[in-house]
Design a protein around this motif. Structure first.
Motif, mmCIF file in Angstrom:
data_model
loop_
_atom_site.group_PDB
_atom_site.id
_atom_site.type_symbol
_atom_site.label_atom_id
_atom_site.label_comp_id
_atom_site.label_asym_id
_atom_site.label_seq_id
_atom_site.Cartn_x
_atom_site.Cartn_y
_atom_site.Cartn_z
ATOM 1 N N ALA A 17 0.815 -1.212 0.000
ATOM 2 C CA ALA A 17 0.000 0.000 0.000
ATOM 3 C C ALA A 17 0.852 1.267 0.000
ATOM 4 C CB ALA A 17 -0.929 -0.002 1.207
ATOM 5 N N GLY A 18 2.168 1.115 0.079
ATOM 6 C CA GLY A 18 3.052 2.274 0.067
ATOM 7 C C GLY A 18 3.269 2.909 1.425
ATOM 8 N N VAL A 19 2.901 2.209 2.482
ATOM 9 C CA VAL A 19 3.075 2.735 3.842
ATOM 10 C C VAL A 19 4.476 2.383 4.313
ATOM 11 C CG1 VAL A 19 2.251 2.630 6.222
ATOM 12 C CG2 VAL A 19 0.616 2.490 4.327
ATOM 13 N N THR A 20 5.202 3.379 4.801
ATOM 14 C CA THR A 20 6.577 3.166 5.251
ATOM 15 C C THR A 20 6.747 3.296 6.759
ATOM 16 O OG1 THR A 20 7.099 5.495 4.862
ATOM 17 C CG2 THR A 20 7.516 3.956 3.042
ATOM 18 N N THR A 21 5.692 3.566 7.469
ATOM 19 C CA THR A 21 5.762 3.737 8.914
ATOM 20 C C THR A 21 6.214 2.444 9.577
ATOM 21 O OG1 THR A 21 3.955 5.312 8.803
ATOM 22 C CG2 THR A 21 4.427 4.390 10.968
ATOM 23 N N ASP A 22 7.120 2.545 10.528
ATOM 24 C CA ASP A 22 7.612 1.383 11.276
ATOM 25 C C ASP A 22 6.734 1.175 12.505
ATOM 26 O OD1 ASP A 22 9.010 -0.653 12.498
ATOM 27 O OD2 ASP A 22 10.766 0.566 12.973
ATOM 28 N N PHE A 23 5.614 0.496 12.323
ATOM 29 C CA PHE A 23 4.673 0.283 13.418
ATOM 30 C C PHE A 23 5.243 -0.631 14.496
ATOM 31 C CE2 PHE A 23 1.777 1.607 10.033
ATOM 32 C CZ PHE A 23 1.088 2.605 10.691
ATOM 33 N N GLU A 24 6.177 -1.500 14.124
ATOM 34 C CA GLU A 24 6.754 -2.414 15.108
ATOM 35 C C GLU A 24 7.550 -1.672 16.176
ATOM 36 O OE1 GLU A 24 8.242 -6.274 13.649
ATOM 37 O OE2 GLU A 24 7.716 -5.473 11.665
ATOM 38 N N SER A 25 8.034 -0.494 15.880
ATOM 39 C CA SER A 25 8.806 0.272 16.863
ATOM 40 C C SER A 25 7.923 1.228 17.672
ATOM 41 C CB SER A 25 9.910 1.065 16.162
ATOM 42 O OG SER A 25 9.346 2.099 15.381
ATOM 43 N N MET A 26 6.636 1.236 17.397
ATOM 44 C CA MET A 26 5.719 2.148 18.073
ATOM 45 C C MET A 26 5.000 1.436 19.216
ATOM 46 S SD MET A 26 4.189 3.807 14.581
ATOM 47 C CE MET A 26 3.339 5.217 15.234
ATOM 48 N N VAL A 27 4.626 2.207 20.216
ATOM 49 C CA VAL A 27 3.826 1.683 21.314
ATOM 50 C C VAL A 27 2.354 1.835 20.915
ATOM 51 C CG1 VAL A 27 3.258 1.900 23.751
ATOM 52 C CG2 VAL A 27 5.600 2.331 22.979
ATOM 53 N N LEU A 28 1.705 0.710 20.648
ATOM 54 C CA LEU A 28 0.352 0.717 20.109
ATOM 55 C C LEU A 28 -0.683 0.223 21.123
ATOM 56 C CD1 LEU A 28 1.277 -0.802 16.631
ATOM 57 C CD2 LEU A 28 0.907 1.607 17.177
ATOM 58 N N THR A 29 -0.317 0.114 22.375
ATOM 59 C CA THR A 29 -1.196 -0.508 23.373
ATOM 60 C C THR A 29 -2.516 0.225 23.586
ATOM 61 O OG1 THR A 29 0.044 0.632 25.110
ATOM 62 C CG2 THR A 29 0.657 -1.657 24.634
ATOM 63 N N GLU A 30 -2.551 1.527 23.402
ATOM 64 C CA GLU A 30 -3.790 2.280 23.620
ATOM 65 C C GLU A 30 -4.655 2.383 22.361
ATOM 66 O OE1 GLU A 30 -3.073 6.053 25.471
ATOM 67 O OE2 GLU A 30 -1.791 5.184 27.002
ATOM 68 N N VAL A 31 -4.111 2.017 21.221
ATOM 69 C CA VAL A 31 -4.827 2.162 19.959
ATOM 70 C C VAL A 31 -6.113 1.340 19.907
ATOM 71 C CG1 VAL A 31 -4.676 1.826 17.452
ATOM 72 C CG2 VAL A 31 -2.789 2.908 18.691
ATOM 73 N N PRO A 32 -6.119 0.064 20.349
ATOM 74 C CA PRO A 32 -7.372 -0.708 20.264
ATOM 75 C C PRO A 32 -8.551 -0.056 20.989
ATOM 76 C CG PRO A 32 -5.535 -2.190 20.616
ATOM 77 C CD PRO A 32 -4.997 -0.786 20.777
ATOM 78 N N ASP A 33 -8.327 0.516 22.157
ATOM 79 C CA ASP A 33 -9.415 1.181 22.878
ATOM 80 C C ASP A 33 -9.909 2.419 22.125
ATOM 81 O OD1 ASP A 33 -9.379 -0.686 24.927
ATOM 82 O OD2 ASP A 33 -8.033 0.507 26.184
ATOM 83 N N LYS A 34 -9.000 3.128 21.493
ATOM 84 C CA LYS A 34 -9.385 4.299 20.714
ATOM 85 C C LYS A 34 -10.176 3.892 19.474
ATOM 86 C CE LYS A 34 -5.408 6.908 22.391
ATOM 87 N NZ LYS A 34 -4.146 7.581 22.042
ATOM 88 N N LEU A 35 -9.822 2.735 18.907
ATOM 89 C CA LEU A 35 -10.583 2.214 17.763
ATOM 90 C C LEU A 35 -11.997 1.819 18.178
ATOM 91 C CD1 LEU A 35 -7.822 0.079 16.020
ATOM 92 C CD2 LEU A 35 -8.861 2.195 15.156
ATOM 93 N N VAL A 36 -12.144 1.287 19.387
ATOM 94 C CA VAL A 36 -13.483 0.953 19.894
ATOM 95 C C VAL A 36 -14.332 2.216 19.977
ATOM 96 C CG1 VAL A 36 -14.767 0.149 21.925
ATOM 97 C CG2 VAL A 36 -12.788 -1.144 21.112
#
Length: 173
Positions: free
Chosen positions: A143-162
């Motif tokens: 998709a052309g996304v270059t963001t390194d999500f593996e190095s990011m802290v994503l723990t709060e994202v699921p609750d925000k998606l809810v």
């Protein structure tokens, strides 16, 4: 905003030079800018400053959910790009439910229909990125996304998606 605009214009010129096509019509250029803006919407975001009004940034990220139709050619990649921009934003900023609800309420019917069509794919991709970014690496690269999500802290994202899913679909999950 000026830095982002400069970056996007430089990126567009680099893409045009690499493709060797400098005769794009204005619709193609506009499409390329919108596509690039979705992928690189937050090139190097910094943690949100609580005194900074993030309304425009939040609305811009949400606009990425309705600037394509998931049921058209390339829709799955566009859904992945929109999800990536959303996850990246949510990693660094809180979602303001009132702003999201106002944004959705203000959509013209055509864009509301796009949101209804696109949201389930964007949500699924965003949940997958947040829960296991490594498993999404190939899709995001395609998709052309270059963001390194593996190095990011994503723990709060699921609750925000809810929270967003409750606003957009009335469902918690």
């Amino acid at each position: 905003m000026r830095r982002l605009t400069t970056f996007l214009l430089a990126l567009l010129l680099a893409v045009l030079a690499a493709c060797g096509d400098t005769t794009m019509d204005s619709a193609a250029v506009s499409s390329e800018i919108n596509s690039t803006a979705t992928v690189e919407s937050a090139v190097a975001p910094a943690p949100a400053d609580p005194s900074h009004d993030t309304t425009a940034e939040q609305r811009s990220v949400l606009d990425g959910c309705v600037d394509f139709a998931a049921d058209t050619a390339g829709g799955s990649l566009k859904s992945a790009r929109a999800a990536a921009a959303l996850v990246e934003y949510l990693c660094y900023a809180d979602i303001d439910a009132a702003i999201a609800a106002d944004w959705m309420a203000a959509l013209p019917q055509e864009q509301r229909d796009l949101l209804d069509t696109n949201w389930s794919g964007i949500l699924e991709n965003a949940q997958n990125i947040a829960s296991d970014p490594a498993s999404q690496a190939d899709l995001l690269a395609s998709a052309g996304v270059t963001t390194d999500f593996e190095s990011m802290v994503l723990t709060e994202v699921p609750d925000k998606l809810v929270t967003l899913n409750m606003i957009f679909s009335g469902k918690a999950g």
